[in-house]
Design a protein around this motif. Structure first.
Motif, PDB file in Angstrom:
ATOM      1  N   ARG A   1       0.857  -1.186   0.000  1.00 13.86           N
ATOM      2  CA  ARG A   1       0.000   0.000   0.000  1.00 13.86           C
ATOM      3  C   ARG A   1       0.890   1.232   0.000  1.00 13.86           C
ATOM      4  O   ARG A   1       1.916   1.267   0.678  1.00 13.86           O
ATOM      5  CB  ARG A   1      -0.888   0.038   1.238  1.00 13.86           C
ATOM      6  N   SER A   2       0.453   2.226  -0.724  1.00  8.17           N
ATOM      7  CA  SER A   2       1.125   3.519  -0.686  1.00  8.17           C
ATOM      8  C   SER A   2       0.419   4.375   0.337  1.00  8.17           C
ATOM      9  O   SER A   2      -0.813   4.464   0.334  1.00  8.17           O
ATOM     10  CB  SER A   2       1.085   4.199  -2.049  1.00  8.17           C
ATOM     11  N   VAL A   3       1.184   4.958   1.222  1.00  7.62           N
ATOM     12  CA  VAL A   3       0.622   5.849   2.236  1.00  7.62           C
ATOM     13  C   VAL A   3       1.400   7.152   2.232  1.00  7.62           C
ATOM     14  O   VAL A   3       2.587   7.180   1.892  1.00  7.62           O
ATOM     15  CB  VAL A   3       0.626   5.222   3.651  1.00  7.62           C
ATOM     16  N   ARG A   4       0.721   8.197   2.622  1.00  6.40           N
ATOM     17  CA  ARG A   4       1.351   9.524   2.693  1.00  6.40           C
ATOM     18  C   ARG A   4       1.613   9.828   4.162  1.00  6.40           C
ATOM     19  O   ARG A   4       0.690   9.884   4.966  1.00  6.40           O
ATOM     20  CB  ARG A   4       0.439  10.566   2.073  1.00  6.40           C
ATOM     21  N   LEU A   5       2.882   9.997   4.501  1.00  4.15           N
ATOM     22  CA  LEU A   5       3.266  10.368   5.861  1.00  4.15           C
ATOM     23  C   LEU A   5       3.805  11.790   5.811  1.00  4.15           C
ATOM     24  O   LEU A   5       4.908  12.025   5.330  1.00  4.15           O
ATOM     25  CB  LEU A   5       4.325   9.409   6.419  1.00  4.15           C
ATOM     26  N   HIS A   6       2.991  12.717   6.246  1.00  2.00           N
ATOM     27  CA  HIS A   6       3.355  14.136   6.252  1.00  2.00           C
ATOM     28  C   HIS A   6       3.805  14.619   4.878  1.00  2.00           C
ATOM     29  O   HIS A   6       4.844  15.260   4.737  1.00  2.00           O
ATOM     30  CB  HIS A   6       4.423  14.412   7.314  1.00  2.00           C
TER      31      HIS A   6
END
Length: 124
Positions: free
Chosen positions: A18-23
């Protein structure tokens, strides 16, 4: 004995990325489907999606430990700890009980030393 383990649905141990956006930074995390399911359950208990939970765990880990290291492994261990703490009746199996409502000291009390390293810098 082995049937308890080998009868697992093969889809549960297939990996999914999964691609996630962290800040604002997009990163990819690859975990087995069962780990994703457990993380979704943990997040849902506190009204969060899995991405929100991952961001919260990342932020608190950085604040408490100063460094992240292997974050995917941390997420796997978090899912395993959740299930193990439920099995030890430290976390209720009632999914209506938010994790944030639990007193961490009581949940972690008298666990094996390899399960818990006290936080010295945590100020959440």
């Amino acid at each position: 004995m082995c049937e308890v383990f080998i009868s697992a649905n093969p889809e549960s141990y297939e990996s999914r990325t999964r691609s996630v956006r962290l800040h604002g930074v997009i990163t990819s995390i690859r975990l087995e489907n069962l780990h994703w399911e457990v993380l979704e359950e943990i997040g849902a208990r506190d009204g969060m999606g899995v991405t929100q939970l991952i961001e919260k765990l990342y932020d608190e880990l950085v604040q408490a430990r100063g460094a992240v290291g292997n974050f995917a492994s941390f997420l796997r261990v978090s899912a395993l700890r959740y299930m193990a703490l439920q099995a030890r009746q430290r976390i209720p199996t009632d999914l209506g009980v938010p994790i944030r409502s639990l007193e961490a000291g009581r949940v972690l009390q008298d666990l094996p030393p390899s399960w818990h390293k006290p936080l010295e810098r945590l100020s959440l």
